[in-house]
Design a protein around this motif. Structure first.
Motif, PDB file in Angstrom:
ATOM      1  N   ASN A 185      -3.178  -6.355  -5.027  1.00  0.00           N
ATOM      2  CA  ASN A 185      -3.471  -7.065  -3.778  1.00  0.00           C
ATOM      3  C   ASN A 185      -4.935  -7.483  -3.769  1.00  0.00           C
ATOM      4  N   GLU A 186      -5.169  -8.765  -3.554  1.00  0.00           N
ATOM      5  CA  GLU A 186      -6.556  -9.275  -3.438  1.00  0.00           C
ATOM      6  C   GLU A 186      -7.493  -8.593  -4.429  1.00  0.00           C
ATOM      7  N   PHE A 199      -0.415 -11.475   7.422  1.00  0.00           N
ATOM      8  CA  PHE A 199      -0.633 -10.047   7.468  1.00  0.00           C
ATOM      9  C   PHE A 199      -0.669  -9.731   8.954  1.00  0.00           C
ATOM     10  N   VAL A 255      -8.520 -11.041  13.885  1.00  0.00           N
ATOM     11  CA  VAL A 255      -8.597  -9.968  12.898  1.00  0.00           C
ATOM     12  C   VAL A 255      -9.317  -8.795  13.557  1.00  0.00           C
ATOM     13  N   GLU A 259      -6.443  -0.952  10.676  1.00  0.00           N
ATOM     14  CA  GLU A 259      -6.033  -2.312  11.024  1.00  0.00           C
ATOM     15  C   GLU A 259      -5.167  -2.374  12.279  1.00  0.00           C
ATOM     16  N   ASN A 300      -2.379 -12.331  -4.759  1.00  0.00           N
ATOM     17  CA  ASN A 300      -2.966 -13.151  -3.693  1.00  0.00           C
ATOM     18  C   ASN A 300      -4.470 -13.358  -3.880  1.00  0.00           C
ATOM     19  N   TYR A 308      -8.279 -16.256   6.357  1.00  0.00           N
ATOM     20  CA  TYR A 308      -8.541 -15.764   7.720  1.00  0.00           C
ATOM     21  C   TYR A 308      -9.598 -16.633   8.393  1.00  0.00           C
ATOM     22  N   PHE A 356       0.832  -1.215   0.000  1.00  0.00           N
ATOM     23  CA  PHE A 356       0.000   0.000   0.000  1.00  0.00           C
ATOM     24  C   PHE A 356       0.864   1.262   0.000  1.00  0.00           C
ATOM     25  N   TRP A 358     -11.936  -7.209  11.560  1.00  0.00           N
ATOM     26  CA  TRP A 358     -13.018  -6.842  10.650  1.00  0.00           C
ATOM     27  C   TRP A 358     -14.286  -7.673  10.808  1.00  0.00           C
ATOM     28  N   HIS A 378      -5.717  -5.445  14.388  1.00  0.00           N
ATOM     29  CA  HIS A 378      -5.528  -6.745  13.724  1.00  0.00           C
ATOM     30  C   HIS A 378      -4.244  -7.347  14.272  1.00  0.00           C
ATOM     31  N   ASP A 420      -4.866 -15.876   0.644  1.00  0.00           N
ATOM     32  CA  ASP A 420      -5.025 -15.241   1.952  1.00  0.00           C
ATOM     33  C   ASP A 420      -6.166 -15.960   2.658  1.00  0.00           C
ATOM     34  N   ARG A 428      -9.422   1.934   0.522  1.00  0.00           N
ATOM     35  CA  ARG A 428      -8.521   1.355  -0.479  1.00  0.00           C
ATOM     36  C   ARG A 428      -9.365   0.750  -1.596  1.00  0.00           C
TER      37      ARG A 428
HETATM   38  C1  GAL Z   1      -6.429  -8.768   3.545  1.00  0.00           C
HETATM   39  C2  GAL Z   1      -5.545  -7.705   2.923  1.00  0.00           C
HETATM   40  C3  GAL Z   1      -4.532  -7.160   3.908  1.00  0.00           C
HETATM   41  C4  GAL Z   1      -5.182  -6.898   5.221  1.00  0.00           C
HETATM   42  C5  GAL Z   1      -5.820  -8.154   5.735  1.00  0.00           C
HETATM   43  C6  GAL Z   1      -6.475  -8.001   7.080  1.00  0.00           C
HETATM   44  O1  GAL Z   1      -7.643  -8.806   2.921  1.00  0.00           O
HETATM   45  O2  GAL Z   1      -4.884  -8.192   1.789  1.00  0.00           O
HETATM   46  O3  GAL Z   1      -3.975  -5.989   3.358  1.00  0.00           O
HETATM   47  O4  GAL Z   1      -6.127  -5.894   5.050  1.00  0.00           O
HETATM   48  O5  GAL Z   1      -6.810  -8.544   4.842  1.00  0.00           O
HETATM   49  O6  GAL Z   1      -7.123  -9.186   7.474  1.00  0.00           O
END
Ligand code: GAL
Length: 676
Positions: A143-144, A338, A306, A348, A243, A268, A39, A308, A351, A266, A105
């Motif tokens: 990214n994603e 991450f 996390v 974040e 990713n 989670y 970023f 979120w 996180h 990625d 973002r």
């Molecule tokens: C992903 C992302 C990371 C960060 C992470 C947090 O989706 O690529 O930059 O935001 O989640 O869980």
């Protein structure tokens, strides 16, 4: 270099004095790979055409001097404010025409010419500068893709959608035929009249929606390919990745995967979800399958919580390592997080990370160091394959079509796939995911739940698979429509009707309200009596044998589960969503019918063989005892029967030399666990 280990490293968030400490701690944890720059567009290009690479030069040189390899991100996932201010038309819009404004973002329309032009310029400058940097291990494009912005309905999208449609159909007449625009007076006279499927008074044209999904996935792929072509010019031998995010509905990873040198993911896993090990395994198997069996990378995960989810549960002690080693077991050649150091500001900051707010005298840091040494002990599994004889079809196009609305039932395609995957997972039977048009000859059994879209060509390929000796398991709402989402007439199932040996006369979906009406009863000698939910239907067995029948009501006595012999193989059909125990019984019966038996049958323990290593993973919070003996690659110790602590893992060496050295190898290959 062994298995890769590290995470997203964002040194630009910290004073340079901290960087030396970062390197010291990375060495302590065994980190050998970090992703840099994800970023950092606003810092790398602080004004239009003005580039400042000094700080990144210093970061890369520092990492290189410490022997840490770099996965360099192209930084295009968050355009800086000066760019969106100069080009407000590059901002994405939702189906209501509401703009997604800057301040977060992914604030770009993937089809915006201004975005693509500026992204390409940045990437070229980065590739020129770092394309032959000695620290460069991999390029990490964007990214994603699509994580937040995937279906963009802006004017950029309208222009690009028309071009895409005219390439697909060639003429407006062909589009009218494919979209069935005779219905509701939707006939178009020219491509200029076509819009993205923005919000409308009632149901939108289903084929337009389907094509918009295809187009949108492809628009993101074009962004990836644009950047990839640039970095390739400057570093032809450096692998390129971006990713992925597991089974992510908006992006059809089957069409992307051939363009990635390394598949990365990625993941989670939600510590508060009891199914999270199964769901994580699902993603791992998907990633391996997308790469055609090649090793892949876990690019991001959380050390613990996390920030979120509404409630962000922590990982239990050992859970992070167990999930990480699960990824290695299922084909990952690297584990990353991450992020490296927990941010003090921004969205974040809560996180978890490798270096937490509270520093290194912490549970999390100790787990990071422990995982580093575990991965170092597993270098022998690097590159090894995870063979599977069973496949599960994941078809993004059916997913899009099924969930587009105006359907007989509200279906959750991914949840359906998970019910079938879970039964295989619990039996420790390895599974590959496949595209419906894949070469299936390596598989004894192919499960294809809700394969709604069945173009004739795919139907014929599946028919040949069964004819040649394969076993195909279809569920309700399969083979309903062709590639344009036009219904197959005469009893559905298209080119598979004869193969399955049934006709579907009428759908009878069930209420989704958990009342007694939401269940249908099924009786059958083979699987015992069970209940079905979500769906039932009027099925006629033409040539198929009925193995279980609906009981009660209008459907009384009609087939619920059938099997049809066809050529050298067989096709099974399941006309409802059986309760989990019945899914398990059906899966077990199907596997037994072709002699696929779990090599490591287990009561609740995950057991996966990768190359010569047998991974035993106890995801539960109580210990488990097995009868497996051998040497644990993680500790070098030999055990006559492994006891696994909560979230404990053992990696049993099954290499022939290990078997002769130790008197009691993994002989009977049974994971008979007892829980205390
Ligand atoms: C992903 C992302 C990371 C960060 C992470 C947090 O989706 O690529 O930059 O935001 O989640 O869980």
């Amino acid at each position: 270099m062994g298995l890769r280990y590290g995470g997203d490293y964002n040194p630009e968030q910290w004073a340079e004095e901290v960087w030396a400490d970062d390197i010291r701690l990375m060495k302590e944890a065994g980190v050998n790979f970090v992703t840099v720059g994800v970023f950092s567009w606003a810092l790398l290009e602080p004004a239009d055409g003005v580039f400042e690479f000094g700080w990144l030069d210093r970061v890369l040189d520092l990492l290189h001097s410490a022997g840490i390899r770099v996965d360099l991100a192209t930084a295009t996932a968050s355009p800086p404010p000066w760019l969106t201010t100069a080009h407000p038309e590059m901002l994405p819009e939702d189906e209501l025409g509401i703009t997604r404004w800057p301040g977060s973002r992914q604030q770009y329309s993937p089809t915006s010419p201004a975005y693509r032009e500026h992204a390409a310029r940045l990437v070229r400058r980065m590739a020129e500068r770092y394309g032959s940097h000695p620290a460069l291990d991999m390029w990490h494009i964007n990214n994603e893709y699509g994580c937040h912005t995937n279906l963009d309905y802006s004017d950029n999208a309208a222009v690009a959608f028309r071009v895409w449609l005219s390439n697909r159909y060639g003429s407006i007449e062909a589009l009218n035929a494919a979209w069935g625009t005779i219905f509701w007076s939707q006939r178009y006279s020219s491509f200029e009249e076509i819009l993205p499927p923005r919000i409308a008074p009632n149901f939108r044209n289903p084929t337009q929606l389907l094509d918009f999904h295809r187009f949108s996935s492809n628009a993101l792929l074009e962004c990836f390919l644009l950047e990839k072509a640039i970095v390739r010019e400057y570093s032809p031998d450096i692998p390129v990745t971006t990713n992925f995010i597991g089974a992510f509905k908006p992006v059809d990873y089957w069409s992307w995967a051939p363009h990635l040198d390394v598949i990365s993911d990625d993941n989670y896993a939600d510590p508060l979800d009891p199914d999270s090990p199964m769901k994580a395994a699902f993603s791992r198997d998907l990633m391996r399958s997308l790469g055609g069996g090649k090793p892949w990378l876990l690019m991001e995960q959380a050390t613990s919580h996390v920030q979120w989810r509404p409630t962000n549960g922590r990982k239990a002690t050992g859970e992070m390592q167990a999930l990480s080693l699960q990824a290695v077991a299922r084909g990952a050649d690297g584990i990353n997080f991450f992020q490296w150091r927990q941010s003090t500001s921004g969205a974040e900051k809560f996180h978890s990370s490798m270096v937490p707010h509270s520093g290194t005298d912490t549970r999390i840091w100790r787990s990071v160091v422990e995982l580093g040494s575990q991965l170092a002990a597993l270098s022998s599994v690097q590159g090894a394959a995870v063979p599977a004889r069973v496949a599960l079809v994941l078809d993004w196009e059916s997913w899009w079509a099924i969930e587009a609305g105006a359907m007989p039932q509200t279906l959750d395609y991914l949840a359906t796939l998970e019910t079938w995957y879970k039964a295989l997972y619990e039996l420790n039977v390895p599974v590959d995911f496949v595209h419906p048009s894949a070469d299936l000859s390596a598989y004894e059994v192919v499960f294809a739940p809700q394969l709604y879209l069945l173009p004739d060509e795919i139907g014929s390929r599946l028919a040949s698979y069964v004819d040649g000796g394969g076993t195909l398991v279809l569920t309700y709402f399969s083979g309903i429509a062709d590639e344009n989402d036009h219904a197959h007439l005469g009893g559905y199932l298209g080119a598979l009707r004869e193969v399955v040996g049934v006709r579907i006369e009428e759908f009878a979906p069930l209420p989704l309200d958990n009342t007694p009406h939401s269940e249908v009863h099924v009786s059958g000698d083979r699987f015992g009596d069970f209940t079905g939910t979500i769906w039932s239907e009027f099925v006629t067995a033409v040539t198929a044998e009925t193995l279980a029948k609906f009981s009660g009501g209008d459907l009384d006595g009609l087939p619920a589960v059938t099997k049809n012999s066809f050529g050298h193989g067989a096709a099974w059909y399941v006309a409802t969503q059986p309760e989990p125990a019945a899914v398990a019984a059906i899966v077990d019966t199907v596997l037994a019918s072709v002699g696929v038996r779990p090599e490591f049958a287990g009561a609740g323990l995950e057991a996966v063989r990768r190359g010569d290593a047998l991974f035993l993973i106890n995801h539960r919070s109580s210990p488990a005892v097995t009868t497996i003996s051998g040497t644990d690659l993680l500790t070098g110790r030999t055990h006559a029967g492994f006891t696994l602590q909560p979230h404990g893992v053992a990696v049993v060496d099954l290499a022939p030399q290990a078997q002769t050295t130790h008197p009691s190898p993994a002989r009977d290959r049974k994971v008979e666990s007892e829980v205390h």
